[in-house]
Scaffold this motif. Structure first.
Motif: not given
Length: 313
Positions: A105-111, A122-133, A115-120
């Motif tokens: 949420w902070e990465a998406a809505w708070v510019p 997903h090791t299973r698919c290999g992509h940077a991602f956003q969590p989906l509820l 310090e720079r927030l980390p990139t997450m």
């Protein structure tokens, strides 16, 4: 024998419920920061002290509280002289959906961040991602409008508001707050802020609705509403019945905070249990079953596990 933090804590009848307990713990920025570093493998006092701009007194206070509330376990690793490390318990490790939702949420809505927030990734698919509820029952994505909620047997605003002394966010003295997730703390780091946000998600719109629900002084309600509007979490408009009766509604930014709230409440209900039952009960309107939040990768749609999330700088 189960270790502290491996079994839920039984709360006293009629006392503070799981919501108050959870918000009181998660709504402290140093607590979140220590949990973040503990999740990354930091265990020893001096390592926390070196990596965080924190005073000895604040670090000692937070580590002691996290051990007392079962999120960390204090374990001796040296006898002469005695030295201890702080290991995440099952309860502490179980906070990862909260931490992940907050960072997203902070990465998406708070510019602006200290310090720079980390990139997450997903090791299973290999992509940077956003969590989906997702709904834990039917596995379908949900928005706030898809979930209805109300107080359960252990509910009520008085029992759900954190104690006044659970949050100290002062920049006075030798140690400032970390300011890693500033707007998250503006929403849940104050006992009345957290309650007002909960009231907004439960459908409160008018000033009187918030005042009646929270039982807070009018000046406090007015201050919190003004702050939320300044942050862009609420928007205000003239009322439908009377133009001088202002109406407050969650914005897209405010609604996007929903996963943080749901994951925090779910964690609280799992680990702090009142004898009367749950404090809040939510239902997914589409599948009509009790709503339990689950997070998935928005790239591959697979459910997330804490061990499948890699943090990249």
């Amino acid at each position: 024998m189960a270790e502290v933090g491996d079994e839920p804590t039984a709360l006293p009848e009629g006392g503070q419920n799981a919501v108050g307990q959870a918000i009181g713990l998660i709504g402290d920025e140093w607590t979140l920061t220590i949990l973040r570093y503990a999740t990354a493998g930091v265990r020893r006092y001096n390592d926390f002290l070196e990596q965080l701009a924190i005073s000895n007194s604040v670090l000692t206070n937070r580590l002691t509280r996290l051990a007392e509330t079962g999120l960390l376990e204090k374990v001796a690793y040296q006898e002469r002289p005695p030295r201890f490390e702080y290991r995440l318990t099952k309860r502490g490790r179980d906070t990862w959906p909260i931490l992940l939702s907050i960072w997203a949420w902070e990465a998406a809505w708070v510019p602006e961040h200290a310090e720079r927030l980390p990139t997450m990734r997903h090791t299973r698919c290999g992509h940077a991602f956003q969590p989906l509820l997702l709904c834990g029952a039917c596995r379908k994505p949900v928005e706030p409008r898809d979930v209805t909620g109300d107080f359960g047997p252990a509910g009520g605003w008085e029992r759900s508001v954190p104690a006044a002394n659970t949050r100290r966010r002062s920049n006075s003295g030798s140690t400032a707050t970390p300011e890693l997730v500033p707007q998250t703390m503006a929403l849940i780091g104050n006992r009345w802020s957290a309650a007002l946000l909960g009231a907004a998600f439960l459908g409160a719109h008018r000033f009187k609705d918030f005042e009646r629900s929270l039982g807070a002084p009018p000046t406090m309600v007015a201050d919190r509403l003004r702050t939320f509007c300044d942050l862009g979490v609420l928007t205000v408009s003239p009322g439908l019945d009377r133009s001088d009766w202002l109406s407050y509604h969650l914005t897209a930014k405010g609604r996007a905070f929903f996963p943080v709230i749901m994951c925090t409440l779910d964690w609280g209900h799992r680990w702090f249990r009142s004898p009367e039952g749950r404090a809040l009960i939510y239902r997914h309107t589409e599948c009509r079953r009790t709503f339990t939040p689950r997070l998935a990768c928005d790239q591959c749609r697979d459910p997330l596990r804490g061990s499948d999330v890699a943090v990249e700088r």
